[in-house]
Design a protein around this motif. Structure first.
Motif, short mmCIF file in Angstrom:
data_model
loop_
_atom_site.label_atom_id
_atom_site.label_comp_id
_atom_site.label_asym_id
_atom_site.label_seq_id
_atom_site.Cartn_x
_atom_site.Cartn_y
_atom_site.Cartn_z
N ARG A 95 0.83 -1.20 0.00
CA ARG A 95 0.00 0.00 0.00
C ARG A 95 0.86 1.24 0.00
NH1 ARG A 95 -5.53 -0.36 2.59
NH2 ARG A 95 -5.11 1.86 2.71
N GLY A 96 0.34 2.26 -0.64
CA GLY A 96 0.97 3.58 -0.62
C GLY A 96 2.42 3.57 -1.05
N SER A 97 3.25 4.29 -0.30
CA SER A 97 4.66 4.45 -0.67
C SER A 97 5.47 3.18 -0.42
CB SER A 97 5.27 5.62 0.09
OG SER A 97 5.28 5.35 1.48
N SER A 98 4.91 2.20 0.25
CA SER A 98 5.65 0.96 0.49
C SER A 98 6.04 0.29 -0.82
CB SER A 98 4.82 -0.02 1.33
OG SER A 98 4.70 0.44 2.65
N GLY A 99 5.15 0.32 -1.80
CA GLY A 99 5.46 -0.25 -3.11
C GLY A 99 6.63 0.46 -3.77
N ASP A 100 6.68 1.79 -3.62
CA ASP A 100 7.79 2.56 -4.18
C ASP A 100 9.11 2.18 -3.52
OD1 ASP A 100 5.99 3.91 -5.81
OD2 ASP A 100 5.78 5.60 -4.39
N LYS A 101 9.08 1.92 -2.22
CA LYS A 101 10.30 1.54 -1.51
C LYS A 101 10.84 0.22 -2.03
CE LYS A 101 9.03 4.02 2.66
NZ LYS A 101 8.49 3.94 4.01
N VAL A 102 9.96 -0.74 -2.25
CA VAL A 102 10.39 -2.03 -2.78
C VAL A 102 10.92 -1.88 -4.20
CG1 VAL A 102 9.63 -4.36 -3.42
CG2 VAL A 102 8.86 -3.34 -1.27
N ALA A 103 10.22 -1.11 -5.01
CA ALA A 103 10.67 -0.87 -6.39
C ALA A 103 12.05 -0.23 -6.41
CB ALA A 103 9.66 0.00 -7.13
N ASP A 104 12.29 0.71 -5.49
CA ASP A 104 13.60 1.36 -5.41
C ASP A 104 14.70 0.36 -5.07
OD1 ASP A 104 12.54 3.83 -6.03
OD2 ASP A 104 12.49 4.54 -3.94
N LEU A 105 14.41 -0.59 -4.20
CA LEU A 105 15.41 -1.62 -3.87
C LEU A 105 15.83 -2.39 -5.11
CD1 LEU A 105 13.95 -3.10 -0.56
CD2 LEU A 105 16.05 -1.77 -0.80
N PHE A 106 14.85 -2.79 -5.92
CA PHE A 106 15.16 -3.54 -7.13
C PHE A 106 15.88 -2.68 -8.17
CE2 PHE A 106 12.19 -6.52 -5.25
CZ PHE A 106 12.82 -7.73 -5.51
N LYS A 107 15.53 -1.40 -8.24
CA LYS A 107 16.23 -0.50 -9.16
C LYS A 107 17.69 -0.35 -8.76
CE LYS A 107 12.20 2.28 -10.36
NZ LYS A 107 11.51 3.55 -10.15
N LYS A 108 17.93 -0.21 -7.46
CA LYS A 108 19.31 -0.09 -6.97
C LYS A 108 20.09 -1.37 -7.25
CE LYS A 108 18.28 3.23 -3.32
NZ LYS A 108 18.12 3.43 -1.88
N GLN A 109 19.46 -2.50 -7.05
CA GLN A 109 20.12 -3.77 -7.33
C GLN A 109 20.47 -3.89 -8.81
OE1 GLN A 109 17.85 -7.41 -7.55
NE2 GLN A 109 19.39 -8.48 -6.34
N ALA A 110 19.54 -3.54 -9.68
CA ALA A 110 19.79 -3.61 -11.13
C ALA A 110 20.93 -2.68 -11.53
CB ALA A 110 18.52 -3.27 -11.89
N ALA A 111 20.95 -1.48 -10.96
CA ALA A 111 22.03 -0.53 -11.27
C ALA A 111 23.37 -1.06 -10.78
CB ALA A 111 21.72 0.83 -10.64
N SER A 112 23.40 -1.66 -9.62
CA SER A 112 24.63 -2.21 -9.08
C SER A 112 25.15 -3.36 -9.95
CB SER A 112 24.38 -2.71 -7.65
OG SER A 112 25.53 -3.36 -7.14
N ARG A 113 24.23 -4.22 -10.38
CA ARG A 113 24.63 -5.33 -11.27
C ARG A 113 25.16 -4.80 -12.60
NH1 ARG A 113 20.02 -9.99 -10.42
NH2 ARG A 113 20.76 -10.63 -8.36
N ALA A 114 24.53 -3.76 -13.12
CA ALA A 114 24.95 -3.19 -14.39
C ALA A 114 26.37 -2.62 -14.30
CB ALA A 114 23.98 -2.11 -14.84
N MET A 115 26.73 -2.18 -13.09
CA MET A 115 28.07 -1.62 -12.88
C MET A 115 29.07 -2.70 -12.46
SD MET A 115 26.91 1.95 -11.09
CE MET A 115 28.53 2.27 -10.46
N GLY A 116 28.60 -3.96 -12.44
CA GLY A 116 29.51 -5.07 -12.09
C GLY A 116 29.63 -5.33 -10.62
N GLY A 117 28.71 -4.81 -9.81
CA GLY A 117 28.80 -4.96 -8.35
C GLY A 117 28.03 -6.05 -7.77
#
Length: 117
Positions: A95-117
């Motif tokens: 609900r609410g901003s909780s979904g955005d928080k989870v989405a942000d976690l996955f975005k950060k993970q994807a960015a880290s993987r893209a940078m080889g981390g």
């Protein structure tokens, strides 16, 4: 004394997306008092459908899908069809901003993987 496959036990599954996962290897069972939870990682929706069929054959009574499946809500109907409507299928949500928080976690993970981390 309780029998191993006592019909009063509840057997359910939680299926979640995990890129590159092997649904035969990446699965876990957590047993509690009268409840057996089966957690299965799948790489894509097609695998989720085949896993759902298999789980129903093993006695699973309902399936919850990770919130990431909300991007393709038709997956619920596909799973219901694939399992001949024998079980209930749902999608976990936030609900609410909780979904955005989870989405942000996955975005950060994807960015880290893209940078080889």
């Amino acid at each position: 004394m309780k029998k191993e496959n006592d019909m009063s036990d509840i057997k359910w599954a939680f299926i979640f997306h995990s890129e590159g996962s092997d649904s035969r290897e990446n699965r876990f069972v957590v047993n509690g008092d009268g409840v057996s939870a089966h957690l299965v990682a799948v790489p894509d929706n097609a695998t989720a459908i085949s896993v759902a069929k298999e789980l129903v054959d093993q006695g699973i009574q309902f399936i919850e899908l990770c919130g990431s499946f909300i991007k393709t809500p038709e997956i619920v109907d596909q799973l219901l069809d694939a399992t001949s409507n024998k079980i209930a299928v749902g999608i976990v949500g936030f609900r609410g901003s909780s979904g955005d928080k989870v989405a942000d976690l996955f975005k950060k993970q994807a960015a880290s993987r893209a940078m080889g981390g």
